[in-house]
Scaffold this motif. Structure first.
Motif, PDB file in Angstrom:
ATOM      1  N   GLU A 172      -8.174   1.072   2.229  1.00  0.00           N
ATOM      2  CA  GLU A 172      -8.825   1.853   1.174  1.00  0.00           C
ATOM      3  C   GLU A 172      -8.058   3.144   0.892  1.00  0.00           C
ATOM      4  OE1 GLU A 172     -12.901   2.545   2.073  1.00  0.00           O
ATOM      5  OE2 GLU A 172     -13.460   0.422   2.057  1.00  0.00           O
ATOM      6  N   GLN A 173      -7.495   3.738   1.938  1.00  0.00           N
ATOM      7  CA  GLN A 173      -6.698   4.953   1.732  1.00  0.00           C
ATOM      8  C   GLN A 173      -5.471   4.650   0.886  1.00  0.00           C
ATOM      9  OE1 GLN A 173      -5.757   7.060   5.341  1.00  0.00           O
ATOM     10  NE2 GLN A 173      -7.817   7.894   5.508  1.00  0.00           N
ATOM     11  N   SER A 174      -4.885   3.477   1.086  1.00  0.00           N
ATOM     12  CA  SER A 174      -3.742   3.075   0.264  1.00  0.00           C
ATOM     13  C   SER A 174      -4.143   2.962  -1.202  1.00  0.00           C
ATOM     14  CB  SER A 174      -3.183   1.734   0.748  1.00  0.00           C
ATOM     15  OG  SER A 174      -2.587   1.853   2.012  1.00  0.00           O
ATOM     16  N   GLN A 175      -5.285   2.355  -1.438  1.00  0.00           N
ATOM     17  CA  GLN A 175      -5.765   2.212  -2.808  1.00  0.00           C
ATOM     18  C   GLN A 175      -5.976   3.578  -3.456  1.00  0.00           C
ATOM     19  OE1 GLN A 175      -6.218  -0.679  -4.349  1.00  0.00           O
ATOM     20  NE2 GLN A 175      -6.250  -2.205  -2.722  1.00  0.00           N
ATOM     21  N   ALA A 176      -6.555   4.504  -2.682  1.00  0.00           N
ATOM     22  CA  ALA A 176      -6.819   5.841  -3.216  1.00  0.00           C
ATOM     23  C   ALA A 176      -5.522   6.583  -3.500  1.00  0.00           C
ATOM     24  CB  ALA A 176      -7.682   6.631  -2.226  1.00  0.00           C
ATOM     25  N   MET A 177      -4.553   6.476  -2.568  1.00  0.00           N
ATOM     26  CA  MET A 177      -3.286   7.176  -2.763  1.00  0.00           C
ATOM     27  C   MET A 177      -2.519   6.586  -3.941  1.00  0.00           C
ATOM     28  SD  MET A 177      -1.753   9.759  -1.230  1.00  0.00           S
ATOM     29  CE  MET A 177      -1.421  10.411  -2.871  1.00  0.00           C
ATOM     30  N   SER A 178      -2.604   5.276  -4.105  1.00  0.00           N
ATOM     31  CA  SER A 178      -1.941   4.635  -5.239  1.00  0.00           C
ATOM     32  C   SER A 178      -2.519   5.141  -6.550  1.00  0.00           C
ATOM     33  CB  SER A 178      -2.093   3.116  -5.141  1.00  0.00           C
ATOM     34  OG  SER A 178      -1.410   2.479  -6.202  1.00  0.00           O
ATOM     35  N   SER A 194       2.084   3.866   9.892  1.00  0.00           N
ATOM     36  CA  SER A 194       0.758   3.646   9.343  1.00  0.00           C
ATOM     37  C   SER A 194       0.852   3.724   7.826  1.00  0.00           C
ATOM     38  CB  SER A 194      -0.231   4.701   9.860  1.00  0.00           C
ATOM     39  OG  SER A 194       0.166   6.002   9.461  1.00  0.00           O
ATOM     40  N   VAL A 195      -0.209   3.296   7.151  1.00  0.00           N
ATOM     41  CA  VAL A 195      -0.271   3.391   5.695  1.00  0.00           C
ATOM     42  C   VAL A 195      -1.531   4.158   5.307  1.00  0.00           C
ATOM     43  CG1 VAL A 195       1.039   1.287   5.274  1.00  0.00           C
ATOM     44  CG2 VAL A 195      -1.438   1.130   5.546  1.00  0.00           C
ATOM     45  N   PRO A 196      -1.460   4.827   4.155  1.00  0.00           N
ATOM     46  CA  PRO A 196      -0.318   4.961   3.271  1.00  0.00           C
ATOM     47  C   PRO A 196       0.707   5.968   3.792  1.00  0.00           C
ATOM     48  CG  PRO A 196      -2.126   6.275   2.453  1.00  0.00           C
ATOM     49  CD  PRO A 196      -2.662   5.521   3.636  1.00  0.00           C
ATOM     50  N   VAL A 227      12.609   9.900  -2.633  1.00  0.00           N
ATOM     51  CA  VAL A 227      13.996   9.453  -2.500  1.00  0.00           C
ATOM     52  C   VAL A 227      14.800   9.945  -3.696  1.00  0.00           C
ATOM     53  CG1 VAL A 227      15.529   7.452  -2.289  1.00  0.00           C
ATOM     54  CG2 VAL A 227      13.248   7.401  -1.245  1.00  0.00           C
ATOM     55  N   ALA A 228      15.929  10.596  -3.425  1.00  0.00           N
ATOM     56  CA  ALA A 228      16.834  11.064  -4.472  1.00  0.00           C
ATOM     57  C   ALA A 228      18.265  10.835  -4.014  1.00  0.00           C
ATOM     58  CB  ALA A 228      16.609  12.544  -4.767  1.00  0.00           C
ATOM     59  N   ALA A 229      19.096  10.316  -4.906  1.00  0.00           N
ATOM     60  CA  ALA A 229      20.498  10.044  -4.608  1.00  0.00           C
ATOM     61  C   ALA A 229      20.644   9.163  -3.371  1.00  0.00           C
ATOM     62  CB  ALA A 229      21.271  11.354  -4.433  1.00  0.00           C
ATOM     63  N   GLY A 230      19.748   8.178  -3.223  1.00  0.00           N
ATOM     64  CA  GLY A 230      19.838   7.245  -2.121  1.00  0.00           C
ATOM     65  C   GLY A 230      19.401   7.793  -0.789  1.00  0.00           C
ATOM     66  N   ARG A 231      18.750   8.952  -0.794  1.00  0.00           N
ATOM     67  CA  ARG A 231      18.355   9.571   0.465  1.00  0.00           C
ATOM     68  C   ARG A 231      16.871   9.937   0.436  1.00  0.00           C
ATOM     69  NH1 ARG A 231      22.876  11.301   3.267  1.00  0.00           N
ATOM     70  NH2 ARG A 231      21.774  12.948   4.387  1.00  0.00           N
ATOM     71  N   ALA A 232      16.193   9.666   1.558  1.00  0.00           N
ATOM     72  CA  ALA A 232      14.799  10.095   1.693  1.00  0.00           C
ATOM     73  C   ALA A 232      14.805  11.575   2.039  1.00  0.00           C
ATOM     74  CB  ALA A 232      14.102   9.294   2.788  1.00  0.00           C
ATOM     75  N   VAL A 233      14.261  12.396   1.156  1.00  0.00           N
ATOM     76  CA  VAL A 233      14.363  13.843   1.349  1.00  0.00           C
ATOM     77  C   VAL A 233      13.135  14.469   1.981  1.00  0.00           C
ATOM     78  CG1 VAL A 233      16.053  14.149  -0.479  1.00  0.00           C
ATOM     79  CG2 VAL A 233      13.637  14.284  -1.046  1.00  0.00           C
ATOM     80  N   THR A 234      11.976  13.856   1.833  1.00  0.00           N
ATOM     81  CA  THR A 234      10.769  14.357   2.477  1.00  0.00           C
ATOM     82  C   THR A 234       9.685  13.292   2.358  1.00  0.00           C
ATOM     83  OG1 THR A 234       9.228  16.249   2.619  1.00  0.00           O
ATOM     84  CG2 THR A 234       9.821  15.490   0.418  1.00  0.00           C
ATOM     85  N   ALA A 235       8.639  13.422   3.163  1.00  0.00           N
ATOM     86  CA  ALA A 235       7.609  12.389   3.192  1.00  0.00           C
ATOM     87  C   ALA A 235       6.322  12.961   3.752  1.00  0.00           C
ATOM     88  CB  ALA A 235       8.077  11.213   4.050  1.00  0.00           C
ATOM     89  N   PHE A 236       5.227  12.220   3.538  1.00  0.00           N
ATOM     90  CA  PHE A 236       3.990  12.542   4.229  1.00  0.00           C
ATOM     91  C   PHE A 236       3.232  11.251   4.478  1.00  0.00           C
ATOM     92  CE2 PHE A 236       2.663  12.904  -0.282  1.00  0.00           C
ATOM     93  CZ  PHE A 236       1.492  12.135  -0.292  1.00  0.00           C
ATOM     94  N   ALA A 237       2.342  11.290   5.477  1.00  0.00           N
ATOM     95  CA  ALA A 237       1.547  10.119   5.836  1.00  0.00           C
ATOM     96  C   ALA A 237       0.076  10.408   5.605  1.00  0.00           C
ATOM     97  CB  ALA A 237       1.795   9.744   7.301  1.00  0.00           C
ATOM     98  N   GLY A 238      -0.669   9.356   5.260  1.00  0.00           N
ATOM     99  CA  GLY A 238      -2.094   9.507   5.022  1.00  0.00           C
ATOM    100  C   GLY A 238      -2.391   9.802   3.569  1.00  0.00           C
ATOM    101  N   ALA A 239      -3.613   9.524   3.153  1.00  0.00           N
ATOM    102  CA  ALA A 239      -4.024   9.779   1.775  1.00  0.00           C
ATOM    103  C   ALA A 239      -4.224  11.271   1.552  1.00  0.00           C
ATOM    104  CB  ALA A 239      -5.310   9.024   1.466  1.00  0.00           C
ATOM    105  N   GLN A 240      -3.790  11.751   0.400  1.00  0.00           N
ATOM    106  CA  GLN A 240      -3.952  13.150   0.024  1.00  0.00           C
ATOM    107  C   GLN A 240      -4.696  13.217  -1.310  1.00  0.00           C
ATOM    108  OE1 GLN A 240      -2.998  15.844   1.817  1.00  0.00           O
ATOM    109  NE2 GLN A 240      -2.255  14.508   3.449  1.00  0.00           N
ATOM    110  N   PRO A 241      -5.529  14.239  -1.499  1.00  0.00           N
ATOM    111  CA  PRO A 241      -6.200  14.394  -2.790  1.00  0.00           C
ATOM    112  C   PRO A 241      -5.183  14.769  -3.863  1.00  0.00           C
ATOM    113  CG  PRO A 241      -6.622  16.288  -1.397  1.00  0.00           C
ATOM    114  CD  PRO A 241      -5.930  15.276  -0.532  1.00  0.00           C
ATOM    115  N   GLU A 242      -5.575  14.614  -5.104  1.00  0.00           N
ATOM    116  CA  GLU A 242      -4.643  14.868  -6.202  1.00  0.00           C
ATOM    117  C   GLU A 242      -4.029  16.263  -6.177  1.00  0.00           C
ATOM    118  OE1 GLU A 242      -4.534  15.032 -11.086  1.00  0.00           O
ATOM    119  OE2 GLU A 242      -6.094  13.834 -10.091  1.00  0.00           O
TER     120      GLU A 242
END
Length: 306
Positions: free
Chosen positions: A72-78, A113-115, A120-135
């Motif tokens: 459900e968190q994936s659905q919300a984040m999507s 874990s998901v979500p 990704v920019a210029a073929g490189r992952a530059v930053t990330a976060f895990a878990g659903a976040q509000p808008e």
């Protein structure tokens, strides 16, 4: 971009896999975590990853959503990201990945874990976060990423000055180390290294954290115990020397640690000598190979062995 994860090697592996498994994804396989793709939304499989993420990110920011249809968190984040990409009208692309249908992509990003959301920019992952976040939180994260990218990526140009968004996984590993959780830090750096086997900084950090974890587990006074144990022999003497060398290195005396182990190598044989030599080589790896103390110790080691 400091701390970025280079994904270029994955492209070749994914293309090779695609050649072996050339088949279209079953209908709906990649997009179950979200709704129908919009003009700036693509569903990504292991086979399409090189073109849809790596190649596309050469000219535009790609935000990868690692999700699962049962989450459900994936659905919300999507839903949040689909709204944001529509609001930004072509400024970036949302790449949705169903981790069950694209395990190779999930493994490449070290998803536990998901979500999980990765920029990704210029073929490189530059930053990330895990878990659903509000808008609002996702909007702020995205704006921060865009602000650091050069204008050709639709950004504010921050990356052109050498600044870069931080890598949350690396930040977390550094915090664990600062808190004294060296085993946790080692595991965190191993996850980074798994995602990017060519990350020399992470590889070095794994070795450093392993040393700190071992050295800080020992009881204080190892040097004194080793120096006082004149009657110790065999395995006991080797164990005392190993603990004392760790303590010497931990307290800022690498030469003392190296000299102690080399002295033991000179008077031992078989498994005892092998244990001392193995530990010495491990300690060498914690330093720049050009360090004069290391260079001198390597010469002394050669003399002790031959």
């Amino acid at each position: 971009m400091a701390g970025a994860v280079d994904l270029s090697g994955l492209k070749a592996r994914a293309e090779a896999k695609a050649a072996q498994q050339a088949r279209p994804a079953p209908s709906g396989e990649a997009g179950e975590a979200g709704g129908a793709p919009g003009p700036d939304v693509v569903d990504v499989t292991d086979q399409s990853f090189p073109a849809e993420v790596i190649d596309r990110s050469a000219n535009q920011l790609v935000v990868v959503l690692l999700a699962a249809s049962y989450s459900e968190q994936s659905q919300a984040m999507s839903a949040v990201l689909e709204k944001l990409v529509a609001d930004d009208a072509g400024r970036w692309t949302l790449a949705r990945v169903d981790v069950d249908g694209a395990p190779g992509v999930a493994q490449a990003f070290g998803a536990q874990s998901v979500p999980m959301v990765v920029a990704v920019a210029a073929g490189r992952a530059v930053t990330a976060f895990a878990g659903a976040q509000p808008e609002p939180a996702a909007r702020q994260w995205l704006d921060d990423v865009l602000a650091q990218l050069p204008p050709e990526f639709g950004g504010g140009g921050g990356a052109a000055t050498g600044e870069a968004p931080s890598d949350p996984r690396r930040d977390a590993a550094e915090q664990l180390a600062a808190d004294g959780d060296y085993e946790g830090a080692r595991a965190a750096y191993e996850a980074i290294l798994h995602a990017n086997p060519g990350d020399a900084e992470a590889a070095a950090a794994v070795k450093q954290m392993a040393f700190f974890a071992r050295a800080t587990r020992g009881e204080p006074g190892a040097i004194d115990r080793a120096d006082a144990a004149t009657g110790a022999t065999g395995e006991e003497k080797v164990a005392l020397a190993l603990a004392a060398a760790d303590e010497e290195l931990l307290t800022g005396s690498p030469k003392g640690a190296f000299d102690r182990l080399i002295a033991g190598i000179r008077v031992t044989a078989g498994d005892d000598r092998s244990a001392l030599r193995t530990r010495l080589l491990e300690l060498f790896e914690l330093f720049d190979p050009a360090d004069p103390v290391v260079s001198a110790a390597r010469r002394d080691l050669a003399g002790a062995l031959f």
